[in-house]
Scaffold this active site. Sequence first.
Site, mmCIF file in Angstrom:
data_model
loop_
_atom_site.group_PDB
_atom_site.id
_atom_site.type_symbol
_atom_site.label_atom_id
_atom_site.label_comp_id
_atom_site.label_asym_id
_atom_site.label_seq_id
_atom_site.Cartn_x
_atom_site.Cartn_y
_atom_site.Cartn_z
ATOM 1 N N GLY A 41 30.433 -73.310 41.794
ATOM 2 C CA GLY A 41 29.549 -72.751 40.775
ATOM 3 C C GLY A 41 28.714 -73.791 40.051
ATOM 4 O O GLY A 41 27.796 -73.436 39.300
ATOM 5 N N ARG A 99 19.286 -64.748 18.723
ATOM 6 C CA ARG A 99 19.738 -63.823 17.667
ATOM 7 C C ARG A 99 20.942 -64.363 16.902
ATOM 8 O O ARG A 99 21.228 -63.895 15.819
ATOM 9 C CB ARG A 99 20.053 -62.451 18.288
ATOM 10 C CG ARG A 99 18.783 -61.694 18.640
ATOM 11 C CD ARG A 99 19.060 -60.418 19.384
ATOM 12 N NE ARG A 99 19.429 -60.653 20.769
ATOM 13 C CZ ARG A 99 19.812 -59.718 21.615
ATOM 14 N NH1 ARG A 99 19.909 -58.474 21.210
ATOM 15 N NH2 ARG A 99 20.105 -60.011 22.866
ATOM 16 N N GLN A 100 21.620 -65.361 17.464
ATOM 17 C CA GLN A 100 22.743 -65.966 16.723
ATOM 18 C C GLN A 100 22.185 -67.145 15.928
ATOM 19 O O GLN A 100 22.462 -68.310 16.212
ATOM 20 C CB GLN A 100 23.830 -66.410 17.696
ATOM 21 C CG GLN A 100 24.451 -65.222 18.447
ATOM 22 C CD GLN A 100 25.563 -65.659 19.375
ATOM 23 O OE1 GLN A 100 26.441 -66.425 18.996
ATOM 24 N NE2 GLN A 100 25.533 -65.171 20.599
ATOM 25 N N ASP A 174 13.090 -52.598 12.237
ATOM 26 C CA ASP A 174 14.007 -53.106 11.209
ATOM 27 C C ASP A 174 13.215 -53.912 10.188
ATOM 28 O O ASP A 174 12.031 -54.214 10.403
ATOM 29 C CB ASP A 174 15.157 -53.945 11.806
ATOM 30 C CG ASP A 174 14.668 -55.056 12.716
ATOM 31 O OD1 ASP A 174 13.633 -55.669 12.403
ATOM 32 O OD2 ASP A 174 15.328 -55.315 13.746
ATOM 33 N N LYS A 197 17.626 -50.141 9.423
ATOM 34 C CA LYS A 197 18.787 -49.919 10.297
ATOM 35 C C LYS A 197 19.906 -50.865 9.902
ATOM 36 O O LYS A 197 19.663 -51.864 9.222
ATOM 37 C CB LYS A 197 18.394 -50.119 11.766
ATOM 38 C CG LYS A 197 18.355 -51.569 12.212
ATOM 39 C CD LYS A 197 18.155 -51.744 13.708
ATOM 40 C CE LYS A 197 18.287 -53.215 14.073
ATOM 41 N NZ LYS A 197 17.632 -53.645 15.280
ATOM 42 N N GLY A 230 19.203 -49.669 21.951
ATOM 43 C CA GLY A 230 19.674 -48.893 20.798
ATOM 44 C C GLY A 230 18.642 -48.803 19.683
ATOM 45 O O GLY A 230 18.327 -47.709 19.196
HETATM 46 C C1 R5P Z 1 17.080 -57.449 16.244
HETATM 47 O O1 R5P Z 1 16.941 -57.954 15.139
HETATM 48 C C2 R5P Z 1 16.055 -57.598 17.328
HETATM 49 O O2 R5P Z 1 14.773 -57.843 16.820
HETATM 50 C C3 R5P Z 1 16.044 -56.371 18.214
HETATM 51 O O3 R5P Z 1 15.672 -55.257 17.423
HETATM 52 C C4 R5P Z 1 17.378 -56.085 18.811
HETATM 53 O O4 R5P Z 1 18.016 -57.265 19.215
HETATM 54 C C5 R5P Z 1 17.256 -55.131 19.958
HETATM 55 O O5 R5P Z 1 18.521 -54.933 20.501
HETATM 56 P P1 R5P Z 1 18.945 -53.514 21.042
HETATM 57 O O6 R5P Z 1 17.898 -53.093 22.033
HETATM 58 O O7 R5P Z 1 20.280 -53.779 21.697
HETATM 59 O O8 R5P Z 1 19.058 -52.589 19.873
#
Ligand code: R5P
Length: 321
Positions: A41, A99-100, A174, A197, A230
């Site tokens: 790997g 995102r982290q 959001d 959200k 989502g």
């Molecule tokens: C979150 O803050 C991002 O900007 C996206 O809205 C999010 O990561 C989208 O992820 P999912 O499609 O799983 O809701």
Amino acid sequence: MLESNNLRLFSGNANPALAQKIAEELGRPLGKCTSRKFSDGEICVKIEESVRGLDVFVVQPTCHPVNDNLIELLILIDAFRRASARRITVVLPYYGYARQDKKVKPREPVTARLVANLISNAGASRVLCVDLHAGQIQGFFDIPVDHLYAGPLIADEMKKMNLQTNNTVVVSPDVGGVPRARALAENLGTPIAIIAKRRPEANKVEIMEIIGDVSGKVCIMVDDLIDTGGSIVQGAQALVDRGAKEVLACCTHGVLSGDAIKRVEESVLSALLITDTIPLPTEKCNSKIKVISVAPLLADAIRRIHDDSSISELFQDYAEH
Ligand code: R5P
């Protein structure tokens, strides 16, 4: 066509189709390198031509399989550095782990920062990226970062749809995405609405409230990425439940993990516009998804970096702040 012979564009295995398009835009062939895996790997990279003294650009979004693509990128940087490239620009159309980017709960890592450290320490001279999840990730690097926006490309595509601006609203899925939505709305001449959200747990979404008038309107949801779907799918449903006439979505990065494609297909969305920062495999294509290319934008930026000319000129009428 570039005059200079000092520029070389290479690609890892993450998105060779995009790299090829960028090469065509630049009017020069992709550099020769190979990357293969040993039976255990481990990744083995070989640069097949001299890069001594050259201005090297390596295209590698750290998308799925994110860990393999990230490690391959680090190994490529190491190989270019040891081969005496004069400068190594990492072209990261999609920044995995972005995102982290903060500690939300105790004892969590800040993986976006860790990735920035890895890229810098491997030997990158600069980074070129598109629609970072959060602009401040630029500050995780102590090397120059050029941050491009796909917003103007998305706006041009929307304008081709001849939407009536007095009956259209751009929606941020959001609160964090409001600057992006406002920039697109300003470009299109529409108002904005905001979905509040929350995430009770990773990859789960709960729609709390919608701020703004969406009843009877065509809603354009805009986000940096669509992962499980989502946020977009549940957001679109909430908009329709509040009387929206139609909902379209545009997301720069089509991560589309798990059963996201099926969710999009079965959703109230009439269309989903994504870019090719991440490759969309044929089995994931469907009639609702349209892909636009960031290759001309990236080629233009590469040309400007190579020539030491302005990148901000590309976004004079577009500001996400
Ligand atoms: C979150 O803050 C991002 O900007 C996206 O809205 C999010 O990561 C989208 O992820 P999912 O499609 O799983 O809701």
